[in-house]
Design a protein around this motif. Sequence first.
Motif, PDB file in Angstrom:
ATOM      1  N   ILE A  90      56.163  92.254  44.160  1.00 41.12           N
ATOM      2  CA  ILE A  90      54.888  92.162  44.861  1.00 41.12           C
ATOM      3  C   ILE A  90      54.810  93.199  45.978  1.00 41.12           C
ATOM      4  O   ILE A  90      53.778  93.818  46.214  1.00 41.12           O
ATOM      5  CB  ILE A  90      54.683  90.727  45.363  1.00 41.12           C
ATOM      6  CG1 ILE A  90      54.439  89.851  44.133  1.00 41.12           C
ATOM      7  CG2 ILE A  90      53.520  90.647  46.306  1.00 41.12           C
ATOM      8  CD1 ILE A  90      54.632  88.414  44.382  1.00 41.12           C
ATOM      9  N   VAL A 124      54.058  96.443  44.329  1.00 44.20           N
ATOM     10  CA  VAL A 124      52.645  96.514  43.967  1.00 44.20           C
ATOM     11  C   VAL A 124      51.818  96.821  45.208  1.00 44.20           C
ATOM     12  O   VAL A 124      50.914  97.656  45.185  1.00 44.20           O
ATOM     13  CB  VAL A 124      52.183  95.192  43.320  1.00 44.20           C
ATOM     14  CG1 VAL A 124      50.681  95.175  43.164  1.00 44.20           C
ATOM     15  CG2 VAL A 124      52.838  95.009  41.967  1.00 44.20           C
ATOM     16  N   VAL A 149      49.460  99.927  45.715  1.00 49.06           N
ATOM     17  CA  VAL A 149      48.040  99.732  45.997  1.00 49.06           C
ATOM     18  C   VAL A 149      47.633 100.515  47.239  1.00 49.06           C
ATOM     19  O   VAL A 149      46.609 101.189  47.269  1.00 49.06           O
ATOM     20  CB  VAL A 149      47.736  98.231  46.190  1.00 49.06           C
ATOM     21  CG1 VAL A 149      46.389  98.039  46.849  1.00 49.06           C
ATOM     22  CG2 VAL A 149      47.768  97.521  44.862  1.00 49.06           C
ATOM     23  N   VAL A 184      54.608  88.164  54.957  1.00 49.01           N
ATOM     24  CA  VAL A 184      53.190  87.928  54.700  1.00 49.01           C
ATOM     25  C   VAL A 184      52.371  89.195  54.855  1.00 49.01           C
ATOM     26  O   VAL A 184      51.353  89.375  54.193  1.00 49.01           O
ATOM     27  CB  VAL A 184      52.675  86.849  55.662  1.00 49.01           C
ATOM     28  CG1 VAL A 184      51.200  86.639  55.479  1.00 49.01           C
ATOM     29  CG2 VAL A 184      53.421  85.567  55.420  1.00 49.01           C
ATOM     30  N   PHE A 186      51.055  90.981  51.780  1.00 44.38           N
ATOM     31  CA  PHE A 186      49.947  90.369  51.050  1.00 44.38           C
ATOM     32  C   PHE A 186      48.625  90.614  51.761  1.00 44.38           C
ATOM     33  O   PHE A 186      47.605  90.897  51.141  1.00 44.38           O
ATOM     34  CB  PHE A 186      50.182  88.871  50.888  1.00 44.38           C
ATOM     35  CG  PHE A 186      51.545  88.552  50.349  1.00 44.38           C
ATOM     36  CD1 PHE A 186      52.073  89.303  49.309  1.00 44.38           C
ATOM     37  CD2 PHE A 186      52.302  87.526  50.885  1.00 44.38           C
ATOM     38  CE1 PHE A 186      53.321  89.028  48.809  1.00 44.38           C
ATOM     39  CE2 PHE A 186      53.552  87.240  50.397  1.00 44.38           C
ATOM     40  CZ  PHE A 186      54.065  87.994  49.355  1.00 44.38           C
ATOM     41  N   ILE A 187      48.674  90.483  53.089  1.00 40.90           N
ATOM     42  CA  ILE A 187      47.442  90.704  53.840  1.00 40.90           C
ATOM     43  C   ILE A 187      46.981  92.149  53.666  1.00 40.90           C
ATOM     44  O   ILE A 187      45.805  92.421  53.449  1.00 40.90           O
ATOM     45  CB  ILE A 187      47.659  90.358  55.328  1.00 40.90           C
ATOM     46  CG1 ILE A 187      47.945  88.858  55.439  1.00 40.90           C
ATOM     47  CG2 ILE A 187      46.446  90.731  56.153  1.00 40.90           C
ATOM     48  CD1 ILE A 187      48.363  88.394  56.805  1.00 40.90           C
ATOM     49  N   ILE A 231      47.534  94.115  51.139  1.00 44.33           N
ATOM     50  CA  ILE A 231      46.952  94.329  49.803  1.00 44.33           C
ATOM     51  C   ILE A 231      45.508  93.860  49.772  1.00 44.33           C
ATOM     52  O   ILE A 231      44.614  94.596  49.366  1.00 44.33           O
ATOM     53  CB  ILE A 231      47.709  93.528  48.721  1.00 44.33           C
ATOM     54  CG1 ILE A 231      49.142  93.987  48.628  1.00 44.33           C
ATOM     55  CG2 ILE A 231      47.038  93.684  47.378  1.00 44.33           C
ATOM     56  CD1 ILE A 231      49.903  93.281  47.534  1.00 44.33           C
ATOM     57  N   ILE A 232      45.296  92.625  50.194  1.00 37.31           N
ATOM     58  CA  ILE A 232      43.946  92.074  50.079  1.00 37.31           C
ATOM     59  C   ILE A 232      42.981  92.916  50.909  1.00 37.31           C
ATOM     60  O   ILE A 232      41.896  93.277  50.461  1.00 37.31           O
ATOM     61  CB  ILE A 232      43.921  90.597  50.531  1.00 37.31           C
ATOM     62  CG1 ILE A 232      44.793  89.774  49.581  1.00 37.31           C
ATOM     63  CG2 ILE A 232      42.505  90.061  50.526  1.00 37.31           C
ATOM     64  CD1 ILE A 232      44.897  88.320  49.942  1.00 37.31           C
ATOM     65  N   LEU A 246      42.511  96.521  49.318  1.00 37.94           N
ATOM     66  CA  LEU A 246      41.755  96.471  48.068  1.00 37.94           C
ATOM     67  C   LEU A 246      40.290  96.175  48.337  1.00 37.94           C
ATOM     68  O   LEU A 246      39.401  96.742  47.722  1.00 37.94           O
ATOM     69  CB  LEU A 246      42.325  95.395  47.151  1.00 37.94           C
ATOM     70  CG  LEU A 246      43.524  95.795  46.326  1.00 37.94           C
ATOM     71  CD1 LEU A 246      44.026  94.606  45.548  1.00 37.94           C
ATOM     72  CD2 LEU A 246      43.171  96.913  45.380  1.00 37.94           C
ATOM     73  N   THR A 247      40.051  95.260  49.265  1.00 38.24           N
ATOM     74  CA  THR A 247      38.679  94.831  49.471  1.00 38.24           C
ATOM     75  C   THR A 247      37.860  95.879  50.211  1.00 38.24           C
ATOM     76  O   THR A 247      36.708  96.119  49.893  1.00 38.24           O
ATOM     77  CB  THR A 247      38.649  93.513  50.267  1.00 38.24           C
ATOM     78  OG1 THR A 247      39.631  92.661  49.711  1.00 38.24           O
ATOM     79  CG2 THR A 247      37.313  92.843  50.185  1.00 38.24           C
ATOM     80  N   PHE A 248      38.479  96.485  51.215  1.00 39.03           N
ATOM     81  CA  PHE A 248      37.670  97.351  52.074  1.00 39.03           C
ATOM     82  C   PHE A 248      37.899  98.834  51.851  1.00 39.03           C
ATOM     83  O   PHE A 248      37.100  99.657  52.280  1.00 39.03           O
ATOM     84  CB  PHE A 248      37.899  96.981  53.538  1.00 39.03           C
ATOM     85  CG  PHE A 248      37.449  95.587  53.828  1.00 39.03           C
ATOM     86  CD1 PHE A 248      36.093  95.276  53.870  1.00 39.03           C
ATOM     87  CD2 PHE A 248      38.362  94.560  54.005  1.00 39.03           C
ATOM     88  CE1 PHE A 248      35.668  93.985  54.098  1.00 39.03           C
ATOM     89  CE2 PHE A 248      37.944  93.266  54.235  1.00 39.03           C
ATOM     90  CZ  PHE A 248      36.600  92.974  54.284  1.00 39.03           C
ATOM     91  N   ARG A 300      33.941  92.519  44.463  1.00 36.75           N
ATOM     92  CA  ARG A 300      34.316  93.836  44.969  1.00 36.75           C
ATOM     93  C   ARG A 300      35.371  94.528  44.114  1.00 36.75           C
ATOM     94  O   ARG A 300      35.514  95.737  44.190  1.00 36.75           O
ATOM     95  CB  ARG A 300      34.859  93.708  46.400  1.00 36.75           C
ATOM     96  CG  ARG A 300      33.846  93.164  47.372  1.00 36.75           C
ATOM     97  CD  ARG A 300      34.186  93.543  48.783  1.00 36.75           C
ATOM     98  NE  ARG A 300      34.399  94.964  48.928  1.00 36.75           N
ATOM     99  CZ  ARG A 300      33.654  95.749  49.678  1.00 36.75           C
ATOM    100  NH1 ARG A 300      32.627  95.267  50.312  1.00 36.75           N
ATOM    101  NH2 ARG A 300      33.936  97.024  49.799  1.00 36.75           N
ATOM    102  N   LEU A 301      36.129  93.752  43.342  1.00 35.60           N
ATOM    103  CA  LEU A 301      37.266  94.348  42.634  1.00 35.60           C
ATOM    104  C   LEU A 301      37.187  94.074  41.152  1.00 35.60           C
ATOM    105  O   LEU A 301      36.708  93.035  40.726  1.00 35.60           O
ATOM    106  CB  LEU A 301      38.573  93.754  43.164  1.00 35.60           C
ATOM    107  CG  LEU A 301      38.829  93.983  44.632  1.00 35.60           C
ATOM    108  CD1 LEU A 301      39.938  93.086  45.104  1.00 35.60           C
ATOM    109  CD2 LEU A 301      39.183  95.425  44.873  1.00 35.60           C
ATOM    110  N   ALA A 308      45.014  91.449  43.916  1.00 37.89           N
ATOM    111  CA  ALA A 308      44.525  90.801  45.131  1.00 37.89           C
ATOM    112  C   ALA A 308      44.733  89.293  45.052  1.00 37.89           C
ATOM    113  O   ALA A 308      45.166  88.654  46.023  1.00 37.89           O
ATOM    114  CB  ALA A 308      43.051  91.128  45.345  1.00 37.89           C
ATOM    115  N   SER A 358      48.382  88.365  45.435  1.00 36.84           N
ATOM    116  CA  SER A 358      48.737  88.349  46.853  1.00 36.84           C
ATOM    117  C   SER A 358      48.237  87.081  47.518  1.00 36.84           C
ATOM    118  O   SER A 358      48.925  86.493  48.346  1.00 36.84           O
ATOM    119  CB  SER A 358      48.101  89.541  47.570  1.00 36.84           C
ATOM    120  OG  SER A 358      48.393  90.707  46.902  1.00 36.84           O
ATOM    121  N   LEU A 400      50.392  84.415  49.543  1.00 34.49           N
ATOM    122  CA  LEU A 400      49.990  84.095  50.914  1.00 34.49           C
ATOM    123  C   LEU A 400      49.778  82.586  51.068  1.00 34.49           C
ATOM    124  O   LEU A 400      50.229  81.974  52.039  1.00 34.49           O
ATOM    125  CB  LEU A 400      48.676  84.834  51.192  1.00 34.49           C
ATOM    126  CG  LEU A 400      48.303  85.159  52.613  1.00 34.49           C
ATOM    127  CD1 LEU A 400      49.351  86.059  53.222  1.00 34.49           C
ATOM    128  CD2 LEU A 400      46.943  85.853  52.645  1.00 34.49           C
TER     129      LEU A 400
END
Lengths: 293, 599
Positions: free
Chosen positions: A225, A228, A232, A267, A270-271, A273-274, A277-279, B111-112, B120, B123, B127
Motif C-alpha cells: 500500500i 502504491v 500515486v 496513516v 493513506f491520507i 493517497i486519498i 488522487l482527489t485533488f 472524481r476518480l 483511493a 486507502s 485508514l
Amino acid sequence: MLDTSILLVNGIAVGGLYSLLAMGLVIVFKGSGIVNFAHGALFTISAYAAHTLLNLGFSYFLSILFAIIITTLIGMIIERTAFRPLIKTADPLIFKGATVACAFIIIGLIRWRFGGLGDYLSLPPLFSFSPIIVGQFIIPSQQLIIIICVTLIMFIFGAFFTYSGPGRLMQAVAEDSEAAKVVGINVDIIFLWIWGAGSCLGALAGVLMAPVTLIFPDMGLIMLIKAVAAAVVGGFDRLSGAVAGGLLLGLSEVCFGYFVGTQYQDVIGFIVIIFILTFMPRGLFGSKNLSRV
Amino acid sequence: MKLSAPVGLKLHRYIYIILAIFSFFIPFWANQYILHVATITFIHILLAVSLNFVMGFAGQLTLAHVAVYGFGAYATANFYIVLKFPYIISIFCGAIFASLIGIFLGFLSSRLKQFYFGIATLSFTMLSHWFFVHGGDITRGASGWFIPKPEFGFISSHNGIFYLSLLLAFFVLWFGSNIAAGPFGRRLGALADIENACGNLGIDTKKLKYEVFIISSFIAGLAGGLLMGILGFADPESFHFVNMIVQFLMVILGGLNSIFGGLIGAITLTGLWEWVREFEGLWEIVLGAILLLLMILAPYGLYGFLIKILPQWREPRHAINTLNVNTLIPEKINNIENNKKISESSIIIENVSKNFGGVKALNEINLEIKEGEIHAIIGPNGSGKSTFVDVLSGAVFFDSGTIDIFGKKTNNLKSHEIAKLGVSRTFQNFRISSRLNVLENVLLGSNIRQQHESGAIIRSKKFLNEEKILIEEALAALEFVGMIDFINSKGNELSGGQMRLVELARGIMSKPKIMLLDEPAAGLSLKHVETAAKVIKKLRDELGVTVILVEHVLRLVMDLSDKVTVLNSGKIIASGSPIEVKDMSVVKEAYLGKRKNVI
C-alpha cells in the motif's frame, strides 16, 4: 541536530525502499496496464527465500542473489498463470482479482511453511559497522547501506531501460504493444521480461528491508500500500515520479511519526493517497496524458 | 391485461420465496452452530448484493465496502450501547451512518475512475481499520468491544437475530431485483459500460453514483449491525482488508451484475468458508487457488455460467414480460405532434469559438438551423465537425459566443441538461452497453421521459403501465430500424452496423426534437447505409425531427439533406442547398486542394 539527521537519514532510507517497490509497480503497470496486487507478496517472498537459503548454509551474498532470482521467476510465473490467460477478458476487475488471488496463495504458502501471524524471523545485516559520524550528522550503518544500494539499483535500472537493447524493447512494448507487435517484436516474451523486471525490484526491496525490520508473512501488504501511495504521488506512469513519490512519502512519514506520534505514522500514506488522487488527479509528477477523471 | 414480470425475475422470485420458507424453519431443527452459519449467510447475502450494486451493476471498483460495513457495525454498537437505543432501531441508525460514508465514496467515485478509485478506496479501508483500532471510546480498540445480546421479547436472542437477518436479506433480494428491473438498473448498466454517453441520454452520472453508493452503503451498514448482534463482540479484525477480499470473492464467484448472483455467491462462499476452516492454516491457499481458477475458467461467475446454459434465467433490466406485449405498433412512435414549421429556427449559433490549446477547432461560427430540416455538416478531416457536435450536445464547453436551442441559451449547460431540451445524439464510435440487451439499450433513450420511476421498488401499477408503454415504443422503434429480431441479444454481440441502428432506435426513443448524428454511415455495410438513410428521412418526414448530420459519405449527404454547411479549419466556408454547395469552388479546394491551371 542529532534528531534532524536521524530523521532525514531514516526518511530517505525508508523512502528509498518505497521507491524501489513503487518502481516495480510502475514498470508492470506501464507494461501491462494493471496494478500487480501480488507485488507485496513478492517482496515478502524474497525476504523469506533469503532467510531460508542462509539457514541452509549458503553464503550471504549467494542467498540474496538466489532469493532475487527465485522471486523474479515467481513474478514471471504469475504473469504466465494469472495475466496471460486473462488478456482475452480484458476486464480490470478480473485482473485485479487474479493478482490478489496470487498474493493470497503466496502468503498462505509462507504462513504454512514458516508459521502464523506472530512468528517473526530475522535476517542478519549485510555489513555491520558502527554509525558514521559526519560533523554533527550521525548515519546508522543499515540505513546507509540501504541508501547506497537503492541509489545504485536505481541508476542500474535507469541505465538498463535507457541504453540496453532489452530495456528499450520493454519501453517500446510498454508504450504501445500493438505497434510493437507490428514491427516484429515478440511482445509475448517482452511482457514476461517486464513482469520479471518489476518482480526483481520488489525482491531487491525485500532483501534490503529484511535486516532492518523482522520478517513476517504480512509484511508485504502494508508495504504494497505504501508503494502504491508512492506511485500515486508520482503519477503512476513514470519511474522518476515513483522515486520522488517514495522519498516524499518516506520523509513525511518519519517526520509525521516524530512530531505527531508514531501511531499516526502509518496513516499519513493513506491520507496522502486519498488527498492527492482527489485533488491532484495527475499526481505531483504524472504526465499529461494520464486521464483519471 | 395483467402486467406480468419478465421470466427471469419470476424464476428468481420463486427461488427467493422457497429459500425464505425453508429458512423460516431452520431454528426449529438446527443446533447453535448451524443457526450461526445461517445467520452469517444472510449477512453475507446483504453484503454481496450491496457490493454487487456498486461493483457489478455500476462498474465502480470499490475496495471500501468492508469499511462501510465496519462503520455500520460500530455505529450500531454506539447507538445500542452508548445511546441505549433498542437494537433494531440501532441497526437502522447504523445503516444511515454508513450511508454517510457512502456519500463520501460517491464523491470519490465522481472524481476518480477505474483503479485510481480502487486505490483511493483501498486507502480508505486501511485508514478505517486504523481508526477502528485507535478509535478510543468510539470503537474500543484492538481488544474488542463486548456487546450485550439484544432482547427480542418472546424469542431467544439468537433466533431473533436470525429472523431479522432473514427478513432483511429477503427484502433486499426482493426489492433490489425490483429496482434493478427498471430504469435504475438500466442507468447503472449505462454508467458501467458507456459512461461517456450517459450525459446525452439525460443521465446525471454524478447523481447516479451518489445514489448507488448510498443504497449500497445502507445495506452494508445493516449487515454490519446484524454482525454485531450475532457475534456479541466488535473487533477491528472483522473489517480488515482481508475481509474485503472475501466479499470481493463472493461477488465474483456468484456473478457480477446480478442480484441473484450475489445470492449464489454468498451461499457458496459461506459454505466454502466453513469447509476451508478445517484446513487450519491453509485457508488462504485454498481460497486463493479457488479465486484464481475461477478467474481463469469462469470469469463471469456461477450466474454467468447459468445464463449461458439457460438464457431465460437472465436477470432483466426491464419490468414487463415482453412476450405479452403486442409488438406491432409502429404508429406508437408517431404521437409526437407533427407540425412542421420549417420557417422557425430550432438552433441559432452566434460567434461560437472553441480552442484546444492553440488550435482553433471552431472559429466564430454563425449558423441557424431550421426546425424539421436535415442539415448536413461536412468538411475535410480536422475541420471541426466533431467539435461542432460535441459543443452542441454539451460534451464540450465552448469558449465564447452563444447557442440557442429553442430559445434557451445552452452556454455551460451540462450534457444531461441539454438532453432534457430534446437533443439526442449518436456517436462516431459505438456506445452500446454490453450489460444490457438490445431492448434495454433502446429503453435507455426514454430515461428522461420516465415519470413514475419511484414506483419501481414495489412495481406499482403506474410504473408498470408506463414501462409497458415505453417497451411498446421501444419495440416499435426497433421495428422502425429493422432490429426487432435482436431484442434479446446482448449489446456486445452485435456488429458495428447493428449497433448503429440500435443507437438510432435509442435516439428515437428519447422523442428528440433535434437529433445529432455523428457519422451514422461510418463503418456500415451498403445495406445498412440504406437502412440508415431511410431512418433519417423518416425522422424528418414522419416525426418532424430536426436532424444534424455529420457525414463523410457525400452521396448520402447530397441525397438526404435540405441544407449543407461546409466547415474547414473551424470556419464555415459555405452553406446552402446541396446543389449550390456542390459546385462552389471553395468547397472543392477544401477537399481537393487548389487546382492549378494546367493549360
